[in-house]
Design a protein around this motif. Structure first.
Motif, PDB file in Angstrom:
ATOM      1  N   UNK A  75     129.262  74.376   2.090  1.00  0.00           N
ATOM      2  CA  UNK A  75     130.688  74.603   2.281  1.00  0.00           C
ATOM      3  C   UNK A  75     130.940  76.086   2.077  1.00  0.00           C
ATOM      4  N   UNK A  76     131.638  76.697   3.013  1.00  0.00           N
ATOM      5  CA  UNK A  76     132.085  78.089   2.884  1.00  0.00           C
ATOM      6  C   UNK A  76     133.603  78.071   2.995  1.00  0.00           C
ATOM      7  N   UNK A  77     134.273  78.724   2.045  1.00  0.00           N
ATOM      8  CA  UNK A  77     135.731  78.754   2.046  1.00  0.00           C
ATOM      9  C   UNK A  77     136.221  80.188   1.929  1.00  0.00           C
ATOM     10  N   UNK A  78     137.281  80.504   2.671  1.00  0.00           N
ATOM     11  CA  UNK A  78     137.919  81.817   2.616  1.00  0.00           C
ATOM     12  C   UNK A  78     139.372  81.660   3.001  1.00  0.00           C
ATOM     13  N   UNK A  79     140.114  82.755   2.929  1.00  0.00           N
ATOM     14  CA  UNK A  79     141.532  82.728   3.285  1.00  0.00           C
ATOM     15  C   UNK A  79     141.778  83.636   4.475  1.00  0.00           C
ATOM     16  N   UNK A  95     137.396  89.704   3.572  1.00  0.00           N
ATOM     17  CA  UNK A  95     135.943  89.597   3.573  1.00  0.00           C
ATOM     18  C   UNK A  95     135.444  88.846   2.339  1.00  0.00           C
ATOM     19  N   UNK A  96     136.348  88.407   1.481  1.00  0.00           N
ATOM     20  CA  UNK A  96     135.975  87.611   0.320  1.00  0.00           C
ATOM     21  C   UNK A  96     135.791  86.156   0.746  1.00  0.00           C
ATOM     22  N   UNK A  97     134.803  85.510   0.136  1.00  0.00           N
ATOM     23  CA  UNK A  97     134.564  84.095   0.415  1.00  0.00           C
ATOM     24  C   UNK A  97     133.826  83.466  -0.754  1.00  0.00           C
ATOM     25  N   UNK A  98     133.767  82.155  -0.739  1.00  0.00           N
ATOM     26  CA  UNK A  98     133.029  81.398  -1.742  1.00  0.00           C
ATOM     27  C   UNK A  98     132.275  80.306  -0.999  1.00  0.00           C
ATOM     28  N   UNK A  99     131.018  80.108  -1.352  1.00  0.00           N
ATOM     29  CA  UNK A  99     130.219  79.083  -0.677  1.00  0.00           C
ATOM     30  C   UNK A  99     129.316  78.374  -1.673  1.00  0.00           C
ATOM     31  N   UNK A 100     128.890  77.176  -1.297  1.00  0.00           N
ATOM     32  CA  UNK A 100     127.997  76.415  -2.171  1.00  0.00           C
ATOM     33  C   UNK A 100     127.088  75.517  -1.359  1.00  0.00           C
TER      34      UNK A 100
END
Length: 173
Positions: A75-79, A95-100
């Motif tokens: 899962x990759x999440x960004x705004x 360019x900020x994101x969070x993934x797992x």
């Protein structure tokens, strides 16, 4: 009636300087509206709600989504922000994101697989969480799914990356 209600909603949004995202048409009815977006292992990229994010995370260790480090769920999440007039600050934040991804147990040797009596279930040993800051890619390991869900929901609700003190710099970016 539906079109009339939609026009009324747009007029109210403009009058009160608020906005909304129309999921049926994909239109943003407010410049500057910030919306969470997600991509998963199927290549599906879409705007998400809180409940959809929880569903993606709660099923991330399903064998239907992934079974190994080569065939993995993620899962990759960004705004994203609608409208125009993006500033340098907006560009950096975009360019900020969070993934797992799950940490799948290491596969057995080929001989152990060939001679095992049955297919074994997928075993997960925690989750790898990465944060892209636009400057660095940082990584940590989370041992249980509840921690994983809390990290992502906090990011979703605050629109701010988590405190990455103590996270490992991957050397990428």
């Amino acid at each position: 009636v539906a079109e009339e209600a939609h026009q009324k909603a747009k007029a109210l949004a403009k009058t009160y300087n608020i906005g909304f995202y129309d999921r049926q048409t994909g239109d943003f009815n407010c410049p500057g509206l910030t919306v969470a977006k997600l991509r998963n292992e199927q290549g599906k990229e879409y705007y998400i709600t809180r409940s959809e994010l929880k569903q993606e995370l709660n099923t991330i260790d399903s064998s239907a989504r992934g079974t190994s480090h080569r065939d993995n769920a993620f899962v990759i999440m960004w705004f994203e922000q609608s409208g125009t007039g993006e500033t340098e600050t907006d560009a950096a934040e975009s360019s900020e994101f969070m993934q797992c991804t799950p940490n799948y147990e290491k596969p057995k040797s080929i001989f152990q697989k060939l001679f095992s009596a049955k297919a074994e279930p997928v075993t997960i040993d925690g989750y790898t969480v990465e944060v892209g800051t636009g400057v660095k890619l940082l990584e940590t390991h989370v041992s249980d799914k509840q921690q994983l869900v809390e990290l992502f929901l906090t990011y979703y609700e605050s629109r701010r990356l988590p405190d990455v003190t103590g996270w490992e710099d991957t050397g990428i970016l």
